[in-house]
Design an enzyme around this catalytic site. Structure first.
Site, mmCIF file in Angstrom:
data_model
loop_
_atom_site.group_PDB
_atom_site.id
_atom_site.type_symbol
_atom_site.label_atom_id
_atom_site.label_comp_id
_atom_site.label_asym_id
_atom_site.label_seq_id
_atom_site.Cartn_x
_atom_site.Cartn_y
_atom_site.Cartn_z
ATOM 1 N N ASP A 1 0.859 -1.184 0.000
ATOM 2 C CA ASP A 1 0.000 0.000 0.000
ATOM 3 C C ASP A 1 0.894 1.232 0.000
ATOM 4 O O ASP A 1 1.363 1.676 1.048
ATOM 5 C CB ASP A 1 -0.909 -0.019 1.214
ATOM 6 C CG ASP A 1 -2.025 1.002 1.117
ATOM 7 O OD1 ASP A 1 -2.097 1.714 0.100
ATOM 8 O OD2 ASP A 1 -2.827 1.093 2.070
ATOM 9 N N ALA A 2 1.157 1.766 -1.180
ATOM 10 C CA ALA A 2 2.061 2.902 -1.337
ATOM 11 C C ALA A 2 1.374 4.112 -1.953
ATOM 12 O O ALA A 2 1.836 5.238 -1.792
ATOM 13 C CB ALA A 2 3.258 2.500 -2.194
ATOM 14 N N LYS A 3 0.288 3.882 -2.697
ATOM 15 C CA LYS A 3 -0.493 4.956 -3.323
ATOM 16 C C LYS A 3 0.403 5.885 -4.144
ATOM 17 O O LYS A 3 0.267 7.110 -4.095
ATOM 18 C CB LYS A 3 -1.289 5.744 -2.285
ATOM 19 C CG LYS A 3 -2.306 4.885 -1.521
ATOM 20 C CD LYS A 3 -3.103 5.705 -0.527
ATOM 21 C CE LYS A 3 -4.155 4.872 0.172
ATOM 22 N NZ LYS A 3 -3.581 3.857 1.097
ATOM 23 N N ARG A 4 1.293 5.298 -4.921
ATOM 24 C CA ARG A 4 2.218 6.083 -5.726
ATOM 25 C C ARG A 4 1.502 6.714 -6.915
ATOM 26 O O ARG A 4 0.539 6.162 -7.452
ATOM 27 C CB ARG A 4 3.361 5.207 -6.228
ATOM 28 C CG ARG A 4 4.177 4.511 -5.149
ATOM 29 C CD ARG A 4 4.778 5.486 -4.170
ATOM 30 N NE ARG A 4 5.837 4.899 -3.367
ATOM 31 C CZ ARG A 4 6.318 5.425 -2.260
ATOM 32 N NH1 ARG A 4 5.822 6.556 -1.797
ATOM 33 N NH2 ARG A 4 7.300 4.834 -1.608
ATOM 34 N N THR B 1 -0.642 -0.309 -4.708
ATOM 35 C CA THR B 1 -1.689 0.684 -4.900
ATOM 36 C C THR B 1 -1.102 1.929 -5.569
ATOM 37 O O THR B 1 0.013 2.353 -5.239
ATOM 38 C CB THR B 1 -2.350 1.076 -3.570
ATOM 39 O OG1 THR B 1 -1.356 1.550 -2.657
ATOM 40 C CG2 THR B 1 -3.078 -0.110 -2.960
#
Length: 253
Positions: free
Chosen positions: A77-80, A104
């Site tokens: 879960d990094a939401k890059r 993510t």
């Protein structure tokens, strides 16, 4: 369909491990061992480790999950979300350094910002933020463009275009069941990662009603704090397992 999010917070570690020099790794490993036979995925949130300067612990936990529980999906879960050249390095971070099966990503910068994840050697996938579980998601995701909310445009782009480039899923919060149903109707059988069950107030059975794909599947339902911190005594791992089992039962109804 249960996913356990690994969001380690030293202020909430049980006393039995709180003072250990490797407390973060020990805590996460105990959670993983207690729940691995119940879950479809683990989702470590990179910021919780990075803010502690504990990326080595994250590497070790990811390696442990991959080796000890190879059938469990590992979602970073990094939401890059950044331009292609930078995204190339984010893809290396997720898939090479941490060995994630999927990461993510933020869709705001468009197709060329996600292509490097699909181009990266291997079979890693992307899970795209679509309708997030936080109240502030309304600021932009619910704005209407060409007659429909922004989040539906994201869902269509992923379903019609990005899914042709590689493996895709979408993030849709449990706290917005109507929008969850909207996205499911658009994306067909693509998997949906659904945060917000437990501490954020989302209900597992409501998620099943509104978000299930064909055959009642297609969901990765995440619970983090409610599972991680179900107990704070020496038996914290047993309490974690009990809470995970309760949530898993709700998802099987």
């Amino acid at each position: 369909m249960l996913c356990v999010g690994l969001d380690p917070d030293p202020e909430r570690y049980p006393a039995v491990i709180a003072d250990a020099p490797d407390a973060t790794e020990r805590f996460c490993r105990a959670i993983v061992d207690a729940t691995a036979d119940i879950v479809c995925a683990f989702k470590p949130q990179i910021a919780y480790f990075a803010s502690l300067g504990d990326e080595d612990a994250l590497e070790n936990i990811c390696n442990y999950i991959r080796s000890a529980y190879p059938d469990v999906t590992l979602i970073l879960d990094a939401k890059r979300g950044d331009i292609g050249s930078t995204a190339t390095h984010y893809a290396r971070e997720a898939f090479d350094r941490y060995g994630a099966h999927a990461v993510t990503v933020n869709p705001y910068m468009g197709t060329d910002s996600v292509e490097p994840y699909f181009d990266h050697p291997g079979d890693g996938g992307v899970i795209v933020l679509c309708r997030t579980s936080n109240p502030g998601g309304d600021d932009f995701q619910s704005l209407v463009a060409d007659g429909t909310p922004i989040y539906t445009h994201v869902a269509r782009k992923v379903a019609d275009v990005w899914s042709q480039l590689g493996d895709c899923g979408l993030v849709v919060g449990a706290t917005y069941p109507t929008e969850l149903a909207d996205v499911r109707s658009i994306v067909g059988d693509l998997p949906l990662l659904v945060p917000g069950v437990g501490a954020q107030g989302g209900d597992a059975r409501t998620v099943m009603e509104h978000g299930s794909g064909p055959g009642g599947r297609g969901l990765i339902v995440n619970s983090s704090r409610a599972v991680l911190y179900a107990g704070d005594g020496e038996d914290f791992a047993d309490a974690t397992r009990a809470e995970a089992l309760r949530t898993a039962r709700d998802l099987s109804c």
